[in-house]
Write a protein that holds these residues in place. Structure first.
Motif, mmCIF file in Angstrom:
data_model
loop_
_atom_site.group_PDB
_atom_site.id
_atom_site.type_symbol
_atom_site.label_atom_id
_atom_site.label_comp_id
_atom_site.label_asym_id
_atom_site.label_seq_id
_atom_site.Cartn_x
_atom_site.Cartn_y
_atom_site.Cartn_z
ATOM 1 N N GLU A 178 16.125 -1.462 -18.539
ATOM 2 C CA GLU A 178 14.920 -2.008 -17.949
ATOM 3 C C GLU A 178 14.703 -1.397 -16.721
ATOM 4 O OE1 GLU A 178 14.654 -6.536 -19.256
ATOM 5 O OE2 GLU A 178 16.324 -5.935 -17.988
ATOM 6 N N VAL A 179 15.630 -0.461 -16.022
ATOM 7 C CA VAL A 179 15.593 0.171 -14.674
ATOM 8 C C VAL A 179 14.821 1.412 -15.010
ATOM 9 C CG1 VAL A 179 16.749 1.223 -12.780
ATOM 10 C CG2 VAL A 179 17.571 -1.065 -13.671
ATOM 11 N N LEU A 180 13.508 1.529 -14.482
ATOM 12 C CA LEU A 180 12.716 2.813 -14.624
ATOM 13 C C LEU A 180 12.995 3.684 -13.880
ATOM 14 C CD1 LEU A 180 9.209 1.039 -14.965
ATOM 15 C CD2 LEU A 180 10.693 1.799 -16.939
ATOM 16 N N GLY A 181 13.581 3.590 -12.397
ATOM 17 C CA GLY A 181 13.908 4.604 -11.790
ATOM 18 C C GLY A 181 14.604 4.222 -10.380
ATOM 19 N N VAL A 182 15.290 5.050 -9.739
ATOM 20 C CA VAL A 182 15.932 4.642 -8.415
ATOM 21 C C VAL A 182 14.791 5.400 -7.492
ATOM 22 C CG1 VAL A 182 17.705 5.058 -6.840
ATOM 23 C CG2 VAL A 182 18.090 4.988 -9.274
ATOM 24 N N ALA A 183 14.507 4.692 -6.303
ATOM 25 C CA ALA A 183 13.631 5.044 -5.444
ATOM 26 C C ALA A 183 14.029 6.567 -4.789
ATOM 27 C CB ALA A 183 13.310 4.090 -4.401
ATOM 28 N N THR A 184 13.098 7.473 -4.764
ATOM 29 C CA THR A 184 13.473 8.685 -4.050
ATOM 30 C C THR A 184 12.912 8.752 -2.944
ATOM 31 O OG1 THR A 184 13.545 9.646 -6.253
ATOM 32 C CG2 THR A 184 13.714 11.179 -4.376
ATOM 33 N N PHE A 185 11.681 8.785 -2.741
ATOM 34 C CA PHE A 185 10.620 8.658 -1.167
ATOM 35 C C PHE A 185 9.731 7.991 -1.516
ATOM 36 C CE2 PHE A 185 9.306 12.327 -3.902
ATOM 37 C CZ PHE A 185 7.986 12.308 -3.335
ATOM 38 N N HIS A 186 8.897 7.823 -0.509
ATOM 39 C CA HIS A 186 7.819 6.956 -0.332
ATOM 40 C C HIS A 186 6.818 7.664 0.537
ATOM 41 C CE1 HIS A 186 9.036 5.111 3.470
ATOM 42 N NE2 HIS A 186 7.717 4.409 3.498
ATOM 43 N N LEU A 187 5.351 7.449 0.035
ATOM 44 C CA LEU A 187 4.462 7.883 0.932
ATOM 45 C C LEU A 187 3.643 6.719 1.594
ATOM 46 C CD1 LEU A 187 3.253 10.548 -1.631
ATOM 47 C CD2 LEU A 187 4.372 10.806 0.358
ATOM 48 N N PRO A 188 3.782 6.520 2.908
ATOM 49 C CA PRO A 188 3.162 5.446 3.453
ATOM 50 C C PRO A 188 1.449 5.236 3.229
ATOM 51 C CG PRO A 188 4.784 6.457 4.896
ATOM 52 C CD PRO A 188 4.483 7.219 4.048
ATOM 53 N N GLY A 201 0.799 -1.165 0.093
ATOM 54 C CA GLY A 201 0.118 -0.152 0.060
ATOM 55 C C GLY A 201 0.844 1.319 0.019
ATOM 56 N N ASP A 202 2.180 1.043 0.217
ATOM 57 C CA ASP A 202 2.952 2.358 -0.004
ATOM 58 C C ASP A 202 3.141 2.734 -1.255
ATOM 59 O OD1 ASP A 202 3.300 1.966 2.629
ATOM 60 O OD2 ASP A 202 5.678 1.641 2.695
ATOM 61 N N LEU A 203 3.286 4.158 -1.639
ATOM 62 C CA LEU A 203 3.446 4.555 -2.871
ATOM 63 C C LEU A 203 4.800 5.249 -3.169
ATOM 64 C CD1 LEU A 203 2.277 5.705 -5.521
ATOM 65 C CD2 LEU A 203 2.150 7.933 -4.492
ATOM 66 N N VAL A 204 5.567 4.574 -3.842
ATOM 67 C CA VAL A 204 6.980 4.784 -3.827
ATOM 68 C C VAL A 204 7.332 5.590 -5.186
ATOM 69 C CG1 VAL A 204 9.226 3.890 -4.358
ATOM 70 C CG2 VAL A 204 7.863 2.606 -2.792
ATOM 71 N N VAL A 205 7.895 6.958 -4.854
ATOM 72 C CA VAL A 205 8.077 7.750 -6.246
ATOM 73 C C VAL A 205 9.541 7.407 -6.397
ATOM 74 C CG1 VAL A 205 8.414 10.133 -6.827
ATOM 75 C CG2 VAL A 205 6.691 9.309 -5.143
ATOM 76 N N SER A 206 9.750 6.985 -7.937
ATOM 77 C CA SER A 206 11.243 6.609 -8.176
ATOM 78 C C SER A 206 11.612 8.046 -9.516
ATOM 79 C CB SER A 206 11.439 5.581 -8.615
ATOM 80 O OG SER A 206 10.601 4.949 -9.543
ATOM 81 N N ARG A 207 12.740 8.234 -9.511
ATOM 82 C CA ARG A 207 13.178 9.233 -10.669
ATOM 83 C C ARG A 207 14.300 8.425 -11.317
ATOM 84 N NH1 ARG A 207 11.333 13.569 -12.057
ATOM 85 N NH2 ARG A 207 13.057 14.575 -12.100
ATOM 86 N N CYS A 208 14.579 8.802 -12.567
ATOM 87 C CA CYS A 208 15.418 8.346 -13.425
ATOM 88 C C CYS A 208 16.825 8.731 -12.866
ATOM 89 C CB CYS A 208 15.293 8.524 -14.889
ATOM 90 S SG CYS A 208 15.271 10.299 -15.034
ATOM 91 N N GLY A 209 17.696 7.917 -13.035
ATOM 92 C CA GLY A 209 19.195 8.293 -12.628
ATOM 93 C C GLY A 209 20.095 7.028 -12.637
ATOM 94 N N GLU A 210 21.421 7.300 -12.248
ATOM 95 C CA GLU A 210 22.355 6.177 -12.491
ATOM 96 C C GLU A 210 22.330 5.286 -11.048
ATOM 97 O OE1 GLU A 210 24.865 4.537 -14.699
ATOM 98 O OE2 GLU A 210 23.871 6.274 -15.487
#
Length: 171
Positions: free
Chosen positions: A99-109, A40-49
């Motif tokens: 194939e990697v869409l993004g690196v997790a930046t933060f999440h909203l529980p 149920g957590d929402l994870v926001v990920s952004r492109c990056g290395e």
């Protein structure tokens, strides 16, 4: 001006990868990333290395569009070794950087639970049925004559009522 600047910044930061942007929103499902992320957590990920130790969202070609969110434990851009924090085994996929869409930046529980409810077809169907029921529910025709009940009460109060005289009583 500040409002439009804030909108532009939000659009830039939240523009999804499916539309050519750099942000991926993922709702966690399952127990493989506990205790880091819960269902149920929402994870926001952004492109990056990505580097070893990062939590990444990847989309293996073998799964036909499904996303997995796990931690990189080894490898390189040619093929990462990935494992869930709560798993004893390494993922059978070795995703490459494409194939990697993004690196997790933060999440909203627990925000993902609300998003899942809003996007549920059962919820929308229930709301439509409820709206239709309210629309076609039979109404009382007495109130449809255009006269307000309060106005009718006021008109009756304005009338002077004289006491009734009994013809049998002689004074």
């Amino acid at each position: 001006m500040l409002f439009w600047a804030a909108v532009a910044v939000c659009a830039f930061l939240l523009w999804p990868t499916s539309l050519g942007g750099c942000t991926t929103l993922t709702i966690v499902s399952g127990h493989s990333m506990e205790p880091t992320y819960l269902t149920g957590d929402l994870v926001v990920s952004r492109c990056g290395e990505p580097t070893v130790g990062d939590v990444v969202v990847y989309q293996p070609h073998e799964l036909g569009g499904a996303r997995i969110i796990h931690r990189i434990i080894g490898g390189d851009a040619a093929g990462w070794q990935i494992q869930g924090d709560n798993n004893d085994w390494v993922d059978p996929f070795a995703p490459t950087d494409d194939e990697v869409l993004g690196v997790a930046t933060f999440h909203l529980p627990k925000v993902g639970l609300a998003v899942t409810a809003v996007t549920s077809p059962w919820i929308w169907a229930s709301l439509i049925v409820l709206a239709l029921a309210i629309l076609v529910w039979p109404r009382d025709d007495e109130d449809d004559d255009g006269e307000d009940d309060d106005e009718a009460d006021d008109a009756e109060a304005d009338q002077v009522v004289e006491p009734a005289r009994d013809p049998a009583v002689v004074t």
